[in-house]
Design a protein around this motif. Structure first.
Motif, mmCIF file in Angstrom:
data_model
loop_
_atom_site.group_PDB
_atom_site.id
_atom_site.type_symbol
_atom_site.label_atom_id
_atom_site.label_comp_id
_atom_site.label_asym_id
_atom_site.label_seq_id
_atom_site.Cartn_x
_atom_site.Cartn_y
_atom_site.Cartn_z
ATOM 1 N N THR A 419 0.704 -1.046 -0.185
ATOM 2 C CA THR A 419 -0.329 0.163 0.237
ATOM 3 C C THR A 419 1.172 1.498 0.098
ATOM 4 N N ASP A 420 -0.166 2.307 -0.372
ATOM 5 C CA ASP A 420 0.496 3.763 -0.449
ATOM 6 C C ASP A 420 0.869 4.406 1.390
ATOM 7 N N ASP A 421 0.868 5.470 1.382
ATOM 8 C CA ASP A 421 0.680 6.051 2.246
ATOM 9 C C ASP A 421 -0.557 5.889 2.687
ATOM 10 N N ASN A 422 -1.561 6.437 1.997
ATOM 11 C CA ASN A 422 -2.861 6.651 2.000
ATOM 12 C C ASN A 422 -3.444 5.396 2.164
ATOM 13 N N GLY A 423 -2.992 4.437 2.595
ATOM 14 C CA GLY A 423 -3.354 2.744 2.026
ATOM 15 C C GLY A 423 -3.678 2.078 1.553
ATOM 16 N N LYS A 424 -3.709 3.121 0.400
ATOM 17 C CA LYS A 424 -4.438 2.388 -0.964
ATOM 18 C C LYS A 424 -3.522 1.449 -1.521
ATOM 19 N N ILE A 425 -3.467 0.249 -2.131
ATOM 20 C CA ILE A 425 -2.824 -1.311 -2.230
ATOM 21 C C ILE A 425 -2.305 -0.804 -3.963
ATOM 22 N N ILE A 426 -1.002 -0.699 -4.426
ATOM 23 C CA ILE A 426 -0.725 -0.055 -5.159
ATOM 24 C C ILE A 426 0.406 -1.470 -6.275
ATOM 25 N N GLY A 427 0.296 -2.782 -5.299
ATOM 26 C CA GLY A 427 0.498 -4.020 -5.401
ATOM 27 C C GLY A 427 0.780 -4.858 -5.037
ATOM 28 N N VAL A 428 1.494 -6.275 -5.483
ATOM 29 C CA VAL A 428 1.247 -7.445 -4.636
ATOM 30 C C VAL A 428 2.483 -8.042 -4.770
ATOM 31 N N LEU A 429 3.469 -8.105 -3.838
ATOM 32 C CA LEU A 429 4.672 -8.316 -3.968
ATOM 33 C C LEU A 429 3.982 -9.925 -3.463
ATOM 34 N N GLU A 430 5.107 -11.100 -4.859
ATOM 35 C CA GLU A 430 4.848 -12.257 -4.190
ATOM 36 C C GLU A 430 6.077 -13.183 -4.074
ATOM 37 N N THR A 431 6.187 -14.059 -3.694
ATOM 38 C CA THR A 431 7.165 -14.799 -3.138
ATOM 39 C C THR A 431 7.291 -16.617 -3.531
ATOM 40 N N CYS A 432 7.966 -17.402 -3.982
ATOM 41 C CA CYS A 432 8.335 -18.429 -4.413
ATOM 42 C C CYS A 432 8.716 -19.533 -3.977
ATOM 43 N N SER A 433 8.857 -20.276 -3.066
ATOM 44 C CA SER A 433 9.775 -21.182 -2.426
ATOM 45 C C SER A 433 9.763 -22.329 -3.193
ATOM 46 N N ASP A 434 11.007 -23.250 -3.574
ATOM 47 C CA ASP A 434 11.462 -24.039 -3.635
ATOM 48 C C ASP A 434 10.948 -25.269 -2.998
ATOM 49 N N ILE A 435 10.312 -26.047 -1.988
ATOM 50 C CA ILE A 435 10.587 -27.313 -1.122
ATOM 51 C C ILE A 435 10.486 -28.441 -1.230
ATOM 52 N N THR A 436 10.669 -28.773 -2.914
ATOM 53 C CA THR A 436 10.673 -29.937 -2.651
ATOM 54 C C THR A 436 11.821 -29.892 -2.361
ATOM 55 N N GLY A 437 12.907 -30.119 -2.053
ATOM 56 C CA GLY A 437 13.852 -30.673 -0.945
ATOM 57 C C GLY A 437 13.345 -30.999 0.230
ATOM 58 N N ARG A 438 12.732 -29.914 0.684
ATOM 59 C CA ARG A 438 12.078 -30.373 2.394
ATOM 60 C C ARG A 438 10.855 -31.005 2.590
ATOM 61 N N LYS A 439 10.501 -31.191 1.466
ATOM 62 C CA LYS A 439 8.842 -32.398 1.733
ATOM 63 C C LYS A 439 9.784 -33.424 1.682
ATOM 64 N N ALA A 440 10.787 -34.346 0.519
ATOM 65 C CA ALA A 440 11.766 -35.114 0.265
ATOM 66 C C ALA A 440 12.843 -35.118 1.547
ATOM 67 N N VAL A 441 12.631 -35.098 2.649
ATOM 68 C CA VAL A 441 13.360 -35.269 3.818
ATOM 69 C C VAL A 441 12.033 -35.374 4.928
ATOM 70 N N GLU A 442 11.735 -34.490 4.620
ATOM 71 C CA GLU A 442 9.827 -35.158 5.793
ATOM 72 C C GLU A 442 9.586 -36.012 5.895
ATOM 73 N N LYS A 443 9.503 -36.992 4.040
ATOM 74 C CA LYS A 443 8.836 -38.114 3.785
ATOM 75 C C LYS A 443 10.269 -38.607 4.623
ATOM 76 N N LEU A 444 11.211 -38.877 3.960
ATOM 77 C CA LEU A 444 11.874 -39.841 4.490
ATOM 78 C C LEU A 444 12.171 -39.806 5.528
ATOM 79 N N TYR A 445 11.783 -39.029 6.786
ATOM 80 C CA TYR A 445 11.912 -38.737 7.892
ATOM 81 C C TYR A 445 10.870 -40.089 8.243
ATOM 82 N N GLN A 446 9.833 -39.384 8.105
ATOM 83 C CA GLN A 446 8.721 -40.380 8.571
ATOM 84 C C GLN A 446 8.857 -41.872 8.398
ATOM 85 N N GLU A 447 8.840 -42.570 6.897
ATOM 86 C CA GLU A 447 9.413 -43.273 6.083
ATOM 87 C C GLU A 447 10.746 -43.804 7.875
#
Length: 689
Positions: A419-447
């Motif tokens: 938002t700007d100083d007046n509280g109006k939404i001027i855009g969206v900041l999008e972030t994407c993280s690759d968690i494939t490795g973490r998911k694989a580790v969690e699955k291996l730990y459970q197994e």
């Protein structure tokens, strides 16, 4: 004179660049030298040359290991010059390939063999396929002590992939010429120069735009094997010539301006200064170069005006530099993130994206700016598919979630309204993280947890069932023995036979239950060793006495070959007897009639090595991996002909490991087998010290 200076400076600069290329090539050879030294001076390698144990090969000599080390060839040569193990891998595909015959011939000739503990070889050899960097080191212990057991040889192909890597690293164009093949006439001249003046690099221009530097790589005999050529642009020389042309033009222009200035200085002095100010302001505005400054002399109104203009430009320049510095800091910070970061306006047009996001979309920032997010992707992906960005502009709420793509990759996506100083939404900041490795580790730990729970439950079940079965089995064995001994009356021949069968089957089943209970105790960590000192020779003779009836039926001789220095050892006497009984019983079981079984015992430092050698049927290579596994026998045919539970060797390995030792074997079909183990002579006393 100036042009001559430029040529000398170009010569020196090119030599310096050639040395940098040499350093990059030398670094690759040094890496190979350090790697072979690290592997050659290792107790596991030292032991492998002696016993060639399969565990070392399975653990350390897989294709993936060579690929990770960037080593194409490994040769293990013993102190007799014989290759005991060889492996060659394509480090680009990870597939195994034949060892070059020319390399094996050099080993056979002794060219690549080290002569002493302090000897090592670092060289380049010319093979039919490609040249190869070679590093050889004597095989020593981890403490770099001998005696030397042989030579470990590592090789890395000097192929097009490696040459491309050198080109990218040095930012130059490198060519390679082999001296054993036909080379261009100009390169032949360099080869003669290297022969006359070794270890001296050569530099010479090859055109108006390029200059080349040459250096050599020697083979194991010290002769040039490769001639390397690195091409560089002649920027210093060309820029020098251009500077001289500018100087000529400047001198001519200065003469003309000076003549005109002398003529019109008096009548145009004031006007020229005004024109200078006007031109300066116009130029700064058109070029937007705030670093320029207006310089006027004389302490008058025009001078004071120029001073104010310079002050204003200085303030504007400082503010602009601060703003650019903030932009650079933001860009460096966001570009350093591994996450995909993108900023879009309410129309979902891209305003900015970091380096990771641009690489994912396969576009640069200039082309991506102002384009809609989804059309620029042209495919499904975490940036534009999983979150409805339009709804975030309406609700103003932060959205996030984990998603799995069709290709199996998992992403954590988060969108935050800005938002700007007046509280109006001027855009969206999008972030994407690759968690494939973490998911694989969690699955291996459970197994892993599930497997551990199942294994523990299995051990508890086997232990409980073994105890429950022992009591009725002892009764069956006891009463059948009483019947067989005819304590309560005489039995006929068939009754005696059946009673004997019941007793033998019950005792066999009891032995199986005892083995299962021992395995369960080991796996549950409950098997404790009772150390005591005993005479080794007496214990071995006792084992022979117990098994002599079985050996007598096949007319098999049991011999002892024992080191005179060995008298007594400290170990769990009952478990030691269990080890020896299983090994000697197996040797008798799988030996031919009228043959022999040899029990060997010798000292190896602070350990005792026991071997049991037979001349029986042997074990096929494809069946050897089944050994030492519970309930595993070589094949169904052998299982019928040679009865057994498959627990004996597994128990042997477990008990030896508990003693702090290790087990190995050698076997060839039709020639017999040798099973051996090593344990500390002083047992738990050595552990306490």
């Amino acid at each position: 004179m100036q042009l001559s200076n430029f040529l000398e400076f170009e010569q020196a600069n090119t030599l310096n660049n050639v040395e940098k290329v040499q350093n990059v090539v030398s670094t690759e050879q040094s890496y190979l030298d350090n790697m072979v030294k690290d592997w050659a001076c290792w107790d596991d390698t030292y032991r492998f040359i002696e016993d060639r144990n399969q565990d070392y090969i399975n653990a350390d000599l897989q294709n993936e290991t060579l690929v990770e080390l960037k080593v194409n060839v490994m040769l293990y040569v013993n102190d007799s010059g014989k290759v005991v193990y060889a492996k060659s891998v394509d480090i680009n595909s990870g597939k195994e390939r034949p060892v070059p015959e020319e390399l094996l011939k050099l080993v056979e000739e002794g060219t690549l063999l080290t002569k002493s503990e302090n000897d090592n070889i670092s060289t380049c050899v010319l093979l039919d396929e490609d040249p190869m960097f070679i590093a050889c080191h004597p095989i020593l212990t981890t403490k770099y002590q001998g005696p030397m057991k042989g030579t470990l040889i590592f090789g890395r192909y000097f192929d097009s992939k490696l040459l491309d890597y050198f080109n990218q690293t040095t930012c130059s164009s490198i060519l390679m010429y082999r001296t054993d093949q036909e080379i261009p006439p100009e390169i032949q001249m360099k080869y003669k120069n290297f022969s006359e003046y070794p270890d001296r690099n050569i530099v010479e221009p090859i055109s108006k735009e390029k200059i080349a530097g040459y250096f050599e790589l020697k083979d194991v005999s010290g002769q040039p094997a490769l001639i390397m050529r690195a091409d560089f642009p002649r920027e210093l020389y060309l820029n020098g010539k251009k500077a001289l042309n500018y100087m000529y033009f400047f001198l001519l222009l200065t003469g003309l301006v000076t003549g005109a200035g002398v003529k019109f200085a008096l009548d145009s002095f004031f006007v020229s200064r005004l024109i200078e100010i006007d031109n300066f302001v116009t130029k700064v505005r058109s070029e937007k170069d705030l670093s320029k400054r207006l310089v006027l002399k004389d302490n008058d109104e025009l001078y004071r005006l120029s001073r104010e203009i310079n002050g204003m430009l200085n303030d504007i320049d400082l503010a602009d530099q601060e703003l650019k510095a903030q932009e650079r800091e933001k860009k460096v910070l966001l570009d350093s993130l591994n996450e995909l970061v993108i900023f879009v306006n309410p129309q979902l047009n891209i305003i900015w994206a970091n380096k990771a996001a641009l690489e994912y979309m396969h576009v640069d920032l200039e082309k991506a700016t102002g384009k809609r997010l989804k059309p620029i992707l042209g495919m499904s992906g975490p940036l534009g598919e999983h979150l409805q960005l339009e709804e975030i502009f309406v609700s103003g709420n932060k959205e996030s979630g984990e998603f799995t793509e069709e290709d199996g990759n998992s992403w954590f996506v988060q969108a935050i309204p800005v938002t700007d100083d007046n509280g109006k939404i001027i855009g969206v900041l999008e972030t994407c993280s690759d968690i494939t490795g973490r998911k694989a580790v969690e699955k291996l730990y459970q197994e892993k947890q599930i497997a551990e729970i199942a294994n523990h439950a299995k051990s508890e079940f086997l232990a409980n069932m073994s105890h429950e079965l022992r009591t009725p089995l002892n009764s069956i064995i006891g009463f059948s023995d009483l019947l067989y001994e005819q304590v309560f009356g005489e039995l006929n021949e068939k009754q005696l036979k059946y009673a004997g069968n019941i007793s033998r089957s019950g005792k066999h089943l009891l032995n199986l239950i005892n083995d299962i209970l021992d395995i369960s105790k080991v796996e549950a960590g409950k098997l404790k060793l009772d150390y005591n000192e005993f005479e080794l020779a007496n214990k071995l003779n006792t084992i022979i006495s117990l098994l002599s009836p079985i050996a007598y039926l096949k007319n098999i001789r049991i011999e002892i070959d024992m080191d005179n220095k060995l008298t007594s050892i400290c170990a769990d006497e009952a478990r030691f007897a269990q080890i020896m009984y299983n090994l000697v019983d197996n040797a008798i079981k799988f030996s031919h009639e009228n043959s022999s079984v040899t029990i060997g015992a010798k000292m190896k430092g602070d350990k005792v090595e026991i071997t049991v050698k037979d001349t029986g049927i042997g074990i096929k290579a494809e069946d050897q991996h089944k050994l030492f596994k519970p309930f595993s026998q070589i094949d169904s045919f052998s299982s019928k002909k040679f009865p057994g539970t498959g627990l004996g060797l597994s128990l042997v390995k477990q008990i030896v490991n508990l003693h702090g030792g290790y087990v190995w074997f050698r076997s060839s079909p039709g020639e017999g087998s040798t099973f051996a183990f090593t344990i500390p002579i002083n047992g738990n006393k050595s552990k306490e010290t």
